[in-house]
Design a protein around this motif. Sequence first.
Motif, PDB file in Angstrom:
ATOM      1  N   PRO A 368     -24.748 -37.504 -27.202  1.00  0.00           N
ATOM      2  CA  PRO A 368     -25.549 -38.580 -27.807  1.00  0.00           C
ATOM      3  C   PRO A 368     -24.734 -39.778 -28.281  1.00  0.00           C
ATOM      4  O   PRO A 368     -25.206 -40.915 -28.193  1.00  0.00           O
ATOM      5  CB  PRO A 368     -26.247 -37.878 -28.981  1.00  0.00           C
ATOM      6  N   ARG A 369     -23.505 -39.562 -28.752  1.00  0.00           N
ATOM      7  CA  ARG A 369     -22.733 -40.697 -29.238  1.00  0.00           C
ATOM      8  C   ARG A 369     -22.267 -41.618 -28.116  1.00  0.00           C
ATOM      9  O   ARG A 369     -21.895 -42.759 -28.374  1.00  0.00           O
ATOM     10  CB  ARG A 369     -21.548 -40.233 -30.084  1.00  0.00           C
ATOM     11  N   TYR A 370     -22.289 -41.125 -26.861  1.00  0.00           N
ATOM     12  CA  TYR A 370     -21.897 -41.970 -25.743  1.00  0.00           C
ATOM     13  C   TYR A 370     -22.937 -43.050 -25.448  1.00  0.00           C
ATOM     14  O   TYR A 370     -22.638 -44.010 -24.741  1.00  0.00           O
ATOM     15  CB  TYR A 370     -21.686 -41.130 -24.480  1.00  0.00           C
ATOM     16  N   VAL A 371     -24.152 -42.882 -25.962  1.00  0.00           N
ATOM     17  CA  VAL A 371     -25.199 -43.886 -25.743  1.00  0.00           C
ATOM     18  C   VAL A 371     -25.652 -44.494 -27.075  1.00  0.00           C
ATOM     19  O   VAL A 371     -26.753 -45.038 -27.162  1.00  0.00           O
ATOM     20  CB  VAL A 371     -26.409 -43.303 -24.973  1.00  0.00           C
ATOM     21  N   LEU A 372     -24.807 -44.387 -28.091  1.00  0.00           N
ATOM     22  CA  LEU A 372     -25.149 -44.983 -29.386  1.00  0.00           C
ATOM     23  C   LEU A 372     -25.412 -46.472 -29.260  1.00  0.00           C
ATOM     24  O   LEU A 372     -26.212 -47.032 -30.031  1.00  0.00           O
ATOM     25  CB  LEU A 372     -24.010 -44.747 -30.380  1.00  0.00           C
ATOM     26  N   TYR A 373     -24.787 -47.133 -28.289  1.00  0.00           N
ATOM     27  CA  TYR A 373     -24.959 -48.577 -28.132  1.00  0.00           C
ATOM     28  C   TYR A 373     -26.379 -48.963 -27.737  1.00  0.00           C
ATOM     29  O   TYR A 373     -26.703 -50.159 -27.671  1.00  0.00           O
ATOM     30  CB  TYR A 373     -23.957 -49.123 -27.102  1.00  0.00           C
ATOM     31  N   SER A 374     -27.245 -47.988 -27.502  1.00  0.00           N
ATOM     32  CA  SER A 374     -28.661 -48.280 -27.236  1.00  0.00           C
ATOM     33  C   SER A 374     -29.501 -48.314 -28.507  1.00  0.00           C
ATOM     34  O   SER A 374     -30.684 -48.669 -28.463  1.00  0.00           O
ATOM     35  CB  SER A 374     -29.251 -47.235 -26.275  1.00  0.00           C
ATOM     36  N   GLN A 375     -28.910 -47.951 -29.640  1.00  0.00           N
ATOM     37  CA  GLN A 375     -29.661 -47.917 -30.908  1.00  0.00           C
ATOM     38  C   GLN A 375     -30.274 -49.269 -31.272  1.00  0.00           C
ATOM     39  O   GLN A 375     -31.407 -49.317 -31.775  1.00  0.00           O
ATOM     40  CB  GLN A 375     -28.754 -47.429 -32.031  1.00  0.00           C
ATOM     41  N   PRO A 376     -29.595 -50.415 -31.055  1.00  0.00           N
ATOM     42  CA  PRO A 376     -30.242 -51.696 -31.385  1.00  0.00           C
ATOM     43  C   PRO A 376     -31.554 -51.920 -30.650  1.00  0.00           C
ATOM     44  O   PRO A 376     -32.433 -52.617 -31.155  1.00  0.00           O
ATOM     45  CB  PRO A 376     -29.189 -52.731 -30.981  1.00  0.00           C
TER      46      PRO A 376
END
Length: 562
Positions: A368-376
Amino acid sequence: MPGSGTAPDHSSALLPADPLALAPAADPVAPGAASVPGAAPAAGGPRPMVPGWLPAAVSGLVGLVSGLYRLPVPSLWRDEAATIGAAGRSVPQIFALLHHVDAVNGAYYLFMHPVVLALGTSAAAVRLPSVAAMAVAAAFTAALGRRLAELAGLPAPALTGLLAGLLFTAAPEVTRYAQEARAYGLVTMLATAATYLLVRALADDRRRCWAGYGTVIILAGLFNAFSLLLLLAHGLSLLLARARAAAGPPAPAPAAAVSPRQLARWGTAAATATVALAPLLAAGYLQRAQISWVARPRVGTIGTLVTGFAGSSALVLPLTVMAACGIAAGTIPRRERALTPGLIAVPWLAAPAVVLLAVSQVHPVFNPRYVLYSQPALALLGAAGLSWIAGRAAGISVTGLARPLAWLPPALITLIIIVMLAGPQQAVRRASLAGNDNLRRVSAILAAHERSGDAVLYLPGERRIASMAYPGAFRRLNDVALGTSPLASATLAGAEVSPATLVSRFSQVRRVWLVALGSHGHLPGPVSGLDREKVALVGRMWLVRRWRAGTMIVCLFRRLQP
């Protein structure tokens, strides 16, 4: 406007200053202006009530304060210890390390090198860059939310942007990785900046804007190769925007469409970034054994991902409803709007995770942290949804200005979300985070109970990284299994001796500490001949005491005979 002879039309933030440029019954676009989505209001038009920089500034400040609150409290864990161990080396030593391991993290280690030299290796010092990066990401999220709200004709674009920035900052996962000395905060900042620059490039359409977009994409890829999946999300957004404009009303669609030239310029930027990062991608593939611990995702993995992005299981449903309203924002009834929050945010939110989950069925790479940049993207959808709800509550078209009372339902929703996030926010600021190593406690246990002449063993040997976070107590122990130091071997954890050499060294050991990564409180099974020898050696000794420190297990053994 003075001297125009015609009252200004406040129905859209995209109206030009010259009323003669308005075509009857059409969404106005000034002749000669770039026929692209994302165009800013023309110079000389109505001055906005709220300065454009204010939502970004407030969001960034709140993000900074949130990140600094209890910053040093959570213990450093092994990934952060690796950051300290790598970034504390000289630049040539860092490059030597990358030849053997962690090539995909090389840019981050080089970035952190001057930070460690200037500020030291305390938890607060090494986490400061992540705090700052997440604060900047919040500012970019607010700026992007404002611009997309203007494009979608939503009420109060500035407030929509502010809500986007605050929803992003309120996410517990954002706080967690803002307070972690790894690259995830920087990647999130760069991904958000790249998306903002994409929307700006569509408005300006000058080569330097596209060059800036491509440069930021390259930087994001340097810090996390998986962030290149953002290119796929952006490509989908452009294609969907073009298809949507083609399906809209004939008159305004050409002005709102993504042009073939823009698609070509985006393609050039994407291709340039991919080629520039090809050596890093190749190095990461050759070192893929580093993530051999990643398991194949199951159905529950999706639930974990969704819950993590929402902040808690109780928030999944309300945030899903808000996101659905955000998708509707600018879509109903304004079909002529080529760019909407949904068209930008949905591919950004979904595409990276879907691709990694699909690939992981063959070769597991998903975390999950590999796609954290999708949180915005989720914050953008949530803010757009709240704005859309305000427009509906006002009983007017979403292109108008909502009455103040229309924001009462969104305000109540926001308040409820904040209350529901209070618990998860406190949870990510605890001294020992769930699923992490409590290396501060490990060091404290050793400091309180170690004696002169004690030895230490790490199981497996890679767990020697644990000694780099709080090294004081470890320096007094005899590392009997270490053959070549991390620096000399150009590795993170050093090279260990042969089983025969370990047996020879162990003959003089009276007390030994075993530091291991546990699973549900159990010691890990040996995976090498040397690890089996370690287990055999301590198995002939008496277990004095055993401690747990997060996911770490610390055991003290001594010989049976005096």
